[in-house]
Design a protein around this motif. Structure first.
Motif, PDB file in Angstrom:
ATOM      1  N   ARG A  30      52.629  75.807 123.268  1.00  0.00           N
ATOM      2  CA  ARG A  30      51.414  74.699 123.649  1.00  0.00           C
ATOM      3  C   ARG A  30      50.938  74.728 122.316  1.00  0.00           C
ATOM      4  O   ARG A  30      50.851  73.740 122.509  1.00  0.00           O
ATOM      5  CB  ARG A  30      50.396  76.072 124.467  1.00  0.00           C
ATOM      6  CG  ARG A  30      50.947  76.557 125.682  1.00  0.00           C
ATOM      7  CD  ARG A  30      49.738  77.773 126.445  1.00  0.00           C
ATOM      8  NE  ARG A  30      49.677  78.269 126.973  1.00  0.00           N
ATOM      9  CZ  ARG A  30      49.961  78.074 128.563  1.00  0.00           C
ATOM     10  NH1 ARG A  30      49.130  76.488 128.845  1.00  0.00           N
ATOM     11  NH2 ARG A  30      50.434  78.461 129.540  1.00  0.00           N
ATOM     12  N   THR A  31      50.849  74.982 121.518  1.00  0.00           N
ATOM     13  CA  THR A  31      50.622  74.810 120.272  1.00  0.00           C
ATOM     14  C   THR A  31      51.301  73.457 119.606  1.00  0.00           C
ATOM     15  O   THR A  31      50.541  72.447 119.616  1.00  0.00           O
ATOM     16  CB  THR A  31      51.051  75.756 119.085  1.00  0.00           C
ATOM     17  OG1 THR A  31      49.604  77.193 119.541  1.00  0.00           O
ATOM     18  CG2 THR A  31      49.712  75.052 117.961  1.00  0.00           C
ATOM     19  N   GLY A  34      50.330  70.239 121.214  1.00  0.00           N
ATOM     20  CA  GLY A  34      48.989  69.722 121.301  1.00  0.00           C
ATOM     21  C   GLY A  34      49.852  68.553 120.174  1.00  0.00           C
ATOM     22  O   GLY A  34      48.670  67.834 119.770  1.00  0.00           O
ATOM     23  N   TYR A  37      51.517  65.835 121.621  1.00  0.00           N
ATOM     24  CA  TYR A  37      51.228  65.470 121.701  1.00  0.00           C
ATOM     25  C   TYR A  37      49.492  64.924 122.212  1.00  0.00           C
ATOM     26  O   TYR A  37      49.048  63.853 123.282  1.00  0.00           O
ATOM     27  CB  TYR A  37      51.517  65.358 123.978  1.00  0.00           C
ATOM     28  CG  TYR A  37      53.254  65.068 123.886  1.00  0.00           C
ATOM     29  CD1 TYR A  37      53.350  64.218 123.620  1.00  0.00           C
ATOM     30  CD2 TYR A  37      54.315  66.545 123.716  1.00  0.00           C
ATOM     31  CE1 TYR A  37      55.125  64.278 123.801  1.00  0.00           C
ATOM     32  CE2 TYR A  37      55.430  66.701 123.669  1.00  0.00           C
ATOM     33  CZ  TYR A  37      56.111  65.160 124.256  1.00  0.00           C
ATOM     34  OH  TYR A  37      57.226  65.137 124.006  1.00  0.00           O
ATOM     35  N   GLY A  38      49.057  65.121 121.772  1.00  0.00           N
ATOM     36  CA  GLY A  38      47.056  65.414 121.595  1.00  0.00           C
ATOM     37  C   GLY A  38      46.652  66.141 122.738  1.00  0.00           C
ATOM     38  O   GLY A  38      47.075  66.163 123.775  1.00  0.00           O
ATOM     39  N   SER A  39      45.848  65.376 122.403  1.00  0.00           N
ATOM     40  CA  SER A  39      44.449  66.251 123.283  1.00  0.00           C
ATOM     41  C   SER A  39      44.247  65.721 125.132  1.00  0.00           C
ATOM     42  O   SER A  39      44.195  66.891 125.428  1.00  0.00           O
ATOM     43  CB  SER A  39      42.768  65.971 123.041  1.00  0.00           C
ATOM     44  OG  SER A  39      42.620  64.199 122.789  1.00  0.00           O
ATOM     45  N   GLU A  40      44.496  64.780 124.789  1.00  0.00           N
ATOM     46  CA  GLU A  40      44.568  64.337 127.247  1.00  0.00           C
ATOM     47  C   GLU A  40      45.549  64.829 127.595  1.00  0.00           C
ATOM     48  O   GLU A  40      45.715  65.379 128.637  1.00  0.00           O
ATOM     49  CB  GLU A  40      44.638  62.532 126.761  1.00  0.00           C
ATOM     50  CG  GLU A  40      45.206  62.832 128.586  1.00  0.00           C
ATOM     51  CD  GLU A  40      43.779  63.310 129.285  1.00  0.00           C
ATOM     52  OE1 GLU A  40      44.466  62.972 130.214  1.00  0.00           O
ATOM     53  OE2 GLU A  40      42.932  63.004 128.998  1.00  0.00           O
ATOM     54  N   MET A  42      46.885  67.944 126.589  1.00  0.00           N
ATOM     55  CA  MET A  42      46.502  69.298 125.879  1.00  0.00           C
ATOM     56  C   MET A  42      45.455  69.525 127.260  1.00  0.00           C
ATOM     57  O   MET A  42      45.912  70.793 128.690  1.00  0.00           O
ATOM     58  CB  MET A  42      46.000  69.731 125.413  1.00  0.00           C
ATOM     59  CG  MET A  42      46.885  70.116 123.761  1.00  0.00           C
ATOM     60  SD  MET A  42      48.345  70.840 124.521  1.00  0.00           S
ATOM     61  CE  MET A  42      48.004  72.118 124.015  1.00  0.00           C
ATOM     62  N   ARG A  43      44.670  68.901 127.699  1.00  0.00           N
ATOM     63  CA  ARG A  43      43.819  68.988 129.094  1.00  0.00           C
ATOM     64  C   ARG A  43      44.987  68.924 130.207  1.00  0.00           C
ATOM     65  O   ARG A  43      44.963  68.899 131.647  1.00  0.00           O
ATOM     66  CB  ARG A  43      43.206  67.791 129.217  1.00  0.00           C
ATOM     67  CG  ARG A  43      41.870  67.593 130.298  1.00  0.00           C
ATOM     68  CD  ARG A  43      41.747  66.276 130.839  1.00  0.00           C
ATOM     69  NE  ARG A  43      42.539  65.007 131.168  1.00  0.00           N
ATOM     70  CZ  ARG A  43      42.681  65.439 132.331  1.00  0.00           C
ATOM     71  NH1 ARG A  43      42.018  66.261 133.159  1.00  0.00           N
ATOM     72  NH2 ARG A  43      43.518  64.061 132.629  1.00  0.00           N
TER      73      ARG A  43
END
Length: 79
Positions: A30-31, A34, A37-40, A42-43
């Motif tokens: 997961r880390t 993130g 690929y960035g915040s979107e 991760m959402r």
């Protein structure tokens, strides 16, 4: 390196259908995702189920081997 397979909205967010990642646990995976690929992404990932070799992996402590396949599956709707 574990092989990732992205499906539906996860593939769109990652702009890829497959990737490889060097992680020894789901938490590390997961880390790394993130960072990559960035915040979107991760959402979207927060809505997804992760399956390691076909078995659901919801705990960040689940270990990964270099030969594992991780499927990233967003929720599906249908009828």
């Amino acid at each position: 390196m574990a092989t990732l397979r992205f499906f539906a909205g996860a593939a769109e967010a990652a702009r890829a259908e497959t990737a490889t990642v060097d992680a020894s646990t789901i938490g590390e995976l997961r880390t790394e995702l993130g960072v990559r690929y960035g915040s979107e992404f991760m959402r979207v990932l927060g809505l997804c189920s992760l399956l390691v070799n076909g078995a659901r992996a919801s705990d960040d402590a689940v270990t990964l081997a270099p030969t594992d396949t991780v499927d990233v599956l967003p929720p599906f709707a249908g009828g």
